[in-house]
Design an enzyme around this catalytic site. Structure first.
Site, short mmCIF file in Angstrom:
data_model
loop_
_atom_site.label_atom_id
_atom_site.label_comp_id
_atom_site.label_asym_id
_atom_site.label_seq_id
_atom_site.Cartn_x
_atom_site.Cartn_y
_atom_site.Cartn_z
N GLY A 71 84.01 -31.87 -21.95
CA GLY A 71 85.17 -32.61 -21.45
C GLY A 71 84.82 -34.06 -21.17
CB SER A 72 86.10 -36.37 -18.60
OG SER A 72 87.46 -36.13 -18.91
CB THR A 73 80.53 -35.02 -18.59
OG1 THR A 73 80.62 -33.89 -19.46
CG2 THR A 73 80.91 -34.60 -17.17
#
Length: 591
Positions: free
Chosen positions: A301-303
């Site tokens: 995801g956003s990491t």
């Protein structure tokens, strides 16, 4: 007298004949009856942490075995002798039978067996030549069994593995089976070094199998080597305790934590839930003892967004001062990408702070697929970390010639790519080391490892500065702040792929960050799988856990704070009533 002398001559002649012509044969016969070769088990090497704290040790135990066929034959001989017409022989045989029966009763009592069960077990295997009655007995109890001198019952020295920190380090250290062979973790990957080599001795035993004399050493026993891990038991204990509490609190399916030393690539802590106690064999279930931080992969995801920006900077398709328009929705093929709200035009720092999917997708679409793939591969995606574990996941990174436009966009904000938590934490060390990637290892490094430059210093430093915006008061990672230290990192909230569809109710939340951000020494990665709470996100659930683990690790490592101005009023209030020369020492220590 002549007859006596003749007899003596005959005996001397016979003795001379035996000594001259039958000596070799008689020695062989004596050897068959008395000489035995016994195996000397090696002492398995210790596993210790970076400070010398014991994580796995071996303690002496014993096993008890029996030759059922030999025992039953001995009992039959006594029974037949007890029926002899010779009253003296019959009486002695009956006494021996009673003595043997009493000894077997004592054996059953020592082994915790029900009365008569030993004899029933032996009758059920009349042709068998070996059977374990007990394993890993206390040496004192085994000695008492040996003193019973029951025919065909033998004791053998062994070692049992004991893990002082129990479940705290269980996923990393692993465990051995009942034969002292490594099954999981470091116990398995370093089994050859830990196991050592058995020795062999030639001994003399009497008719009852008792040791009479040690004749010679045929092969020297070589004890196992001590293996030193990079773990710090203090950081490990804190990380595991905090993770366990959070997983239970959130009723999550599982969770993992990785703490890395950015300057050496050493794993200072690695914790997983659910846990298990390797000292308790009943808890050894595959679901519990899997080292999820190493073998389980997930879509980050956003990491992944900081890595997307880093790849774009390296490909020279954007500048660090550029702004990205994120208004509205982004239509890519049949997929519509949108944000939680309309953020308008965002700088790259604000793009990470607000975690804009639209912005990250637009950045990714500016790159060639080959440039994006090469960067991710350089920092470890799609490759085993080679940290020292037997099984390490490679993750999933499809070759760039298979990337369509939707893949290119989704890879920008962390979908379509999978990695283990260890791989993600390792990748973030690039920003901490100004573009240099050091090998990751679970073993203590005696000298500084050789690093590989995977991106320019300017671009790595730029992305590190951008990630500091994520931990500001108006950003998604505000709960990751650590008092006294600057923090750089990124939140992650990813929907899980279930039956080929992304579920809105099943999420993986994470946070990966570094501190002190002005000169990062530690990377902490936190992942919680499927928390059972409303409005789950990396910022709400993983970031606070990161903050606690990072704060403790910084204290244990004695890393100086780099962000104290906001603490000064608090320190002054704490020491205001004291006006002595010691005030300077107290204040300096607090700072």
């Amino acid at each position: 007298m002549l007859l006596l002398l003749a007899g003596i001559v005959v005996l001397l002649g016979r003795a001379a004949y035996i000594e001259t012509f039958q000596q070799s044969w008689l020695k062989k016969q004596a050897g068959k009856r008395q000489l035995r070769t016994v195996v000397v088990p090696p002492y398995r090497g210790m596993i210790i942490d970076r400070n010398g704290e014991s994580l796995a040790i071996s303690s002496p135990v014993a096993s008890v075995s029996v030759d059922p066929r030999k025992l039953l034959d001995a009992q039959r001989i006594l029974q037949k002798a007890s029926l002899s017409k010779n009253e003296g022989e019959a009486r002695l045989a009956k006494l021996d039978q009673e003595e043997l029966s009493q000894k077997i009763d004592q054996l059953e009592e020592l082994l915790g067996m029900s009365q008569g069960s030993f004899q029933e077990t032996m009758k059920g295997m009349p042709a068998k030549r070996f059977y374990y009655l007990a394993r890993h007995l206390e040496p004192e109890k085994a000695q008492r069994i040996a003193e019973l001198n029951i025919p065909a019952v033998n004791t053998k020295r062994e070692y049992k593995r004991f893990y002082p920190m129990a479940e705290t380090t269980s996923h990393v250290v692993g465990f051995t089976n009942i034969d002292d062979e490594g099954i999981e973790g470091v116990e398995r990957s370093m089994n050859d070094r830990l196991a050592g080599h058995s020795g062999r001795n030639r001994v003399i035993r009497d008719g009852r199998g008792r040791l009479v004399e040690n004749i010679e050493e045929l092969e020297t026993m070589v004890p196992g080597e001590t293996v030193q891990l990079s773990l710090d038991h203090r950081i490990q204990y804190s990380a595991y305790k905090l993770l366990k509490g959070e997983v239970f609190k959130l009723k999550a399916k599982s969770g993992s934590v990785v703490v890395l030393d950015t300057k050496t690539g050493e794993v200072l802590a690695m914790a997983n839930m659910p846990g298990f106690n390797p000292n308790d064999r009943s808890s050894l279930k595959p679901y519990n003892y899997r080292n999820r931080a190493v073998v389980d992969v997930f879509e980050p995801g956003s990491t992944l967004k900081p890595l997307t920006i880093a790849a774009a900077l390296e490909a020279r398709v954007i500048d660090k001062n550029v702004s990205i328009e994120t208004s509205g929705k982004l239509k890519v093929g049949k997929v519509t990408i949108k944000d939680h709200k309309n953020y308008g035009s965002l700088t790259l720092s604000r793009l990470l702070a607000k975690s804009s999917n639209v912005g990250a997708s637009k950045v990714a679409l500016l790159m060639n697929a080959s440039d994006h793939w090469k960067f991710l591969n350089r920092i470890g995606f799609g490759r085993k970390p080679d940290a020292g574990f037997f099984s390490e996941a490679e993750g999933e990174l499809a070759y760039y010639d298979k990337w369509g436009k939707v893949d290119r966009a989704s890879h920008g904000y962390g979908y379509g790519v999978s990695a283990s938590l260890l791989q993600l934490a390792h990748a973030y060390t690039v920003f901490a080391n100004s573009g240099v990637l050091y090998p990751v290892s679970v073993y203590k490094q005696e000298r500084a490892p050789l690093g590989q430059r995977v991106m320019s210093k300017a671009n790595a430093d730029a992305v590190l500065k951008m990630m500091r915006a994520v931990v500001q008061a108006d950003a998604t990672g505000k709960n990751a702040a650590v008092d006294g230290y600057t923090v750089a990192g990124k939140t992650g909230t990813a929907n899980k792929l279930i039956k080929r569809r992304y579920s809105k109710d099943h999420l993986v939340v994470s946070f990966i960050g570094m501190a002190p951000a002005t000169n990062p020494r530690l990377v902490v990665a936190v992942m919680i799988d499927d928390p059972k709470v409303k409005k789950a996100s990396g910022g709400r659930l993983a970031a606070p856990l990161f903050s606690k683990i990072m704060a403790n690790a910084l204290r244990v490592m004695d890393i100086a704070p780099d962000n104290l101005p906001h603490l000064k009023p608090q320190i002054q209030r704490a020491v205001k009533p004291i006006k002595t020369p010691r005030l300077a020492v107290v204040t300096e220590g607090a700072e």
